[in-house]
Write an enzyme that holds these catalytic residues in place. Sequence first.
Site, mmCIF file in Angstrom:
data_model
loop_
_atom_site.group_PDB
_atom_site.id
_atom_site.type_symbol
_atom_site.label_atom_id
_atom_site.label_comp_id
_atom_site.label_asym_id
_atom_site.label_seq_id
_atom_site.Cartn_x
_atom_site.Cartn_y
_atom_site.Cartn_z
ATOM 1 C CB VAL A 15 -0.992 0.156 1.173
ATOM 2 C CG1 VAL A 15 -1.952 1.358 1.171
ATOM 3 C CG2 VAL A 15 -1.892 -1.165 1.339
ATOM 4 C CE LYS A 96 -6.820 -5.338 6.613
ATOM 5 N NZ LYS A 96 -6.388 -5.241 5.116
ATOM 6 C CD GLU A 120 -13.842 5.799 3.132
ATOM 7 O OE1 GLU A 120 -14.149 4.511 3.196
ATOM 8 O OE2 GLU A 120 -14.240 6.843 3.527
ATOM 9 C CE LYS A 196 -10.542 -5.061 4.975
ATOM 10 N NZ LYS A 196 -10.486 -5.861 3.644
ATOM 11 N N GLY A 294 -5.096 -4.384 -2.895
ATOM 12 C CA GLY A 294 -4.059 -4.009 -3.930
ATOM 13 C C GLY A 294 -3.557 -2.589 -3.696
HETATM 14 N N1 HSE Z 1 -6.006 -8.673 2.630
HETATM 15 C C1 HSE Z 1 -7.139 -7.698 2.302
HETATM 16 C C2 HSE Z 1 -8.111 -8.289 1.575
HETATM 17 C C3 HSE Z 1 -6.451 -6.524 2.051
HETATM 18 O O1 HSE Z 1 -7.816 -9.178 0.807
HETATM 19 O O2 HSE Z 1 -9.135 -7.837 1.267
HETATM 20 C C4 HSE Z 1 -7.338 -5.187 1.942
HETATM 21 O O3 HSE Z 1 -7.679 -4.872 3.099
#
Ligand code: HSE
Length: 393
Positions: A15, A96, A120, A196, A294
Amino acid sequence: MSKKLTLGMFGFGVVGQGLYDIIKTKNLNLEIKKFVIKNADKKRSLPAELFTTDPSAILNDPEINTVVELIDDAEAAYNITVTALRAGKNVVSANKKMIATHLEELTEIQQETGASLLYEGAVCGSIPIIRNLEEYYDNELLHSVSGIFNGSSNYILSKIFNENQSYDQALKKAQELGFAETDPTLDVGGYDPKFKLAIVASHAYGLYIKPDSIFNVGIDRLGPQDIRFAREKGYKIKLIPLAKEIDNSKVVLYVLPKFVSKENILYNVENENNGVLVKAAFADEQFFFGKGAGGHPTGSAVLSDITALRYGYRYEYKKHLDAQQLTYSTDYELQVYLRYEDDTLIEKLQFTSISERYFANDFKYIIGKINLQHIIENQADIKQSGVFIAEIE
Ligand code: HSE
């Protein structure tokens, strides 16, 4: 006039690199002054003097007014975030697990210090769901928020269902593409979408629910019989977190795989894409779709938070502050498909109604209604090998 941002960035992984690629293409009123990284020996694409392993190079630098935290380790991320906020620096994080676990305390620190924490990028990659829940759905009665919140699991399921790839092959590819967590159990075990979900539920309903108290099952026990069953009946399997208001007073949260038919909007959400389905009293159904994992998609959400800080943006947590009556509940009936081996599990789960039962030598399943609370009470048995549970429409 927008404020000049001087950034200190923790982490330069998938990221971090994605964010840097985007920043490079723009003429923004911001400067990245320092990167703090864990591994000093790794070869970097930027000048060596920009990198250090010493967190105080950012945290104690009064010129740095914005901390961007993009590391893997949730405890280290928490310490960085708290120290930075207490020093009056704004923070943007994509962690998260850290946000979900410490949200209540982090909200209090923001209120005490006046510093802002934006995240976000922590939820569904490129999809702008947190700011929408905060601002746009401010006055709406939200019936539910659900969808596909984990790119890696969805990528694996797509490769299994559409390309007949094996689970292991697809997981390996998700790791190579940088979608999966360092410990992929967090993805395929349903933990990452649970973190999340806790954040989403908080901004949807104004509740602080610790992730440990939310039930999650992932796709790691999916077997060839379940895939065959889904195909024969025209379903795909998706991993779906749900936050739902019931009886105008309670909120139910869980993460479970689900058999979805062609009519379900999530049926065609494939690969690392995520989808967020909001059901609201007046707006009715709304659907957000976009890449959920990604470097570039997540980096774009992080950049949006950074640039929002130039105009002093902060979450107001109005739903949390307003006195409201909602409480967290696990008393909720749902329809499940359960593949099992040991018959005693069926008794323990206390199905309230059974609509289908199948027995063969290598495959036994039952479809029926069951209370979430009974699933939670028997989760040790449900998470054994030989068992796969999923919601079914
Ligand atoms: N490992 C997480 C996913 C990365 O695959 O969604 C993004 O939060």
